[in-house]
Design a protein around this motif. Structure first.
Motif, PDB file in Angstrom:
ATOM      1  N   LYS A 128       0.845  -1.212   0.000  1.00 20.26           N
ATOM      2  CA  LYS A 128       0.000   0.000   0.000  1.00 20.26           C
ATOM      3  C   LYS A 128       0.869   1.247   0.000  1.00 20.26           C
ATOM      4  CE  LYS A 128      -3.549   2.543   2.558  1.00 20.26           C
ATOM      5  NZ  LYS A 128      -2.831   3.822   2.525  1.00 20.26           N
ATOM      6  N   THR A 129       1.943   1.245   0.778  1.00 25.59           N
ATOM      7  CA  THR A 129       2.854   2.395   0.819  1.00 25.59           C
ATOM      8  C   THR A 129       3.453   2.648  -0.561  1.00 25.59           C
ATOM      9  OG1 THR A 129       3.402   1.946   3.138  1.00 25.59           O
ATOM     10  CG2 THR A 129       4.933   3.331   1.896  1.00 25.59           C
ATOM     11  N   ASP A 139       0.662   4.102  -2.803  1.00 24.34           N
ATOM     12  CA  ASP A 139       0.414   5.511  -2.452  1.00 24.34           C
ATOM     13  C   ASP A 139       1.486   6.414  -3.053  1.00 24.34           C
ATOM     14  OD1 ASP A 139      -1.923   5.086  -1.007  1.00 24.34           O
ATOM     15  OD2 ASP A 139      -0.867   4.763   0.883  1.00 24.34           O
ATOM     16  N   GLN A 142       0.884   9.419  -5.881  1.00 21.94           N
ATOM     17  CA  GLN A 142       1.240  10.815  -5.594  1.00 21.94           C
ATOM     18  C   GLN A 142       2.056  11.438  -6.716  1.00 21.94           C
ATOM     19  OE1 GLN A 142       3.178  10.837  -1.776  1.00 21.94           O
ATOM     20  NE2 GLN A 142       1.316  10.249  -0.667  1.00 21.94           N
ATOM     21  N   GLN A 146      -9.376   5.404  -3.858  1.00 23.64           N
ATOM     22  CA  GLN A 146      -8.705   5.207  -2.579  1.00 23.64           C
ATOM     23  C   GLN A 146      -7.908   3.914  -2.615  1.00 23.64           C
ATOM     24  OE1 GLN A 146     -11.022   3.837   0.900  1.00 23.64           O
ATOM     25  NE2 GLN A 146     -12.869   4.053  -0.378  1.00 23.64           N
TER      26      GLN A 146
END
Length: 341
Positions: free
Chosen positions: A185-186, A189, A193, A205
């Protein structure tokens, strides 16, 4: 398994790779991990080996255990039915026991005299405990789940394509990218970004999949569609009655070799088990431009579309065949306790 007390020798994050093209850049790191596991297996305190899937490591560890005279329980052994059938012969050692989940896996192992048995799939019990089992209902949430992969390299090959497909087909629908673990998930993300804001779907999401299997099945069951790479998650989605489009974008080397070596009509587990097209499947090599319209049409067609109840019931029935995981493990461990008080 770690939460149940398993001692970790190698960080799992070092191991997952997908396809031939992913192995070469990580060769030395993977070799170091294998060396750690090899040393543990050679230790006199090690009495046997329990291997689960992952043939790149486990075939070598099994061969070493055979030379050391240590018994092996191999759960979900290599897919010899699809390619490299000679691997079945390499597993025919008398101290090996192979636990198979699916009937279509049996033939090459039986032909080579392997000690095989059918094992009840753990998802059957989990589905019952989760209370899922009804077909899609009108009150389900309209969200779409994306499963780009459980391996980092696989994820970032599939994710741009997946986002592009759902952005165009469902511009106002809730989109959830589901990561198999927190570390992934990191990474996702961070990737998002860096993308231009207007290139991403609205209401997007990222979340980590519930680690409890019952919670995960209930979450899947409450969604209206999934776009997923192949893997066990497709079986979870089918058992949760969540209609799914299965798609993957392999690296070039894997795609080129797979076309020559792999002989199978389907590549998602629900289709293989049922021997029919329960889910739509697409392999999208290169830029996948020619396939995009077909995949979008399939997504729109299957959104909120119920699965056939008879198909889901038959799938559960096929997975119920065999010994339970608890009984299998008890039998394997019992051989080390003989003669002890």
């Amino acid at each position: 398994m770690e939460s149940a007390g398993l001692k970790i020798l190698v960080n799992f994050e070092e191991l997952p790779v997908s396809g031939f093209g992913d192995v070469f850049p990580r060769y030395f790191r993977l070799r170091k991990c294998f060396g750690t596991l090899k040393n543990a297996l050679e230790n006199s305190r090690c009495k046997g080996l329990v291997a689960i899937d992952y043939p790149g490591f486990n075939m070598k560890l099994t061969a070493l255990a055979n030379r050391l005279g240590k018994p092996v329980l191999y759960v979900a052994p290599p897919q010899a039915w699809a390619w490299k059938p000679k691997r079945a012969k390499r597993l025919s050692h008398p101290t090996n026991r192979l636990a198979l989940f699916f009937d279509f896996e049996e033939s090459p192992y039986e032909k080579n005299g392997c000690n095989i048995l059918r094992m009840e799939h753990p998802l059957v019990t989990a589905t019952k405990k989760a209370g899922v089992g009804e077909c899609l209902s009108p009150d389900r949430k309209g969200r779409i789940l994306l499963f780009p992969g459980s391996r980092k390299s696989q994820t970032f090959r599939n994710l741009p394509l997946f986002l592009n497909l759902v952005k165009d087909a469902f511009p106002t629908t809730e989109i959830v990218v589901v990561a198999s673990r927190a570390e992934l998930k990191t990474d996702i993300d961070g990737y998002l970004q860096k993308q231009r804001e207007n290139s991403l779907p609205k209401n997007l999401q990222v979340m980590v999949a519930p680690q409890n299997i019952q919670e995960r099945l209930r979450f899947f069951s409450d969604s209206s569609l999934a776009l997923s790479s192949p893997g066990t998650v497709t079986l979870e989605l089918a058992l949760a009655d969540c209609n799914t489009v299965v798609c993957t974008k392999p690296d070039f080397l894997t795609y080129a070799m797979g076309r020559r070596l792999i002989k199978t009509k389907w590549f998602s587990l629900p289709n293989l088990i049922l021997g029919k097209d329960l889910f739509s499947e697409y392999i999208a090599p290169g830029n996948a431009e020619k396939l995009k319209d077909r995949i979008r049409e399939s997504l729109l067609k299957n959104y909120r579309r119920p699965l056939e109840k008879n198909d889901v019931d038959l799938l559960r029935q096929k997975l119920q065949t065999g010994i339970s995981s608890e009984q299998l493990m008890s039998e394997f461990l019992a051989q080390f306790l003989k003669g002890q008080p």
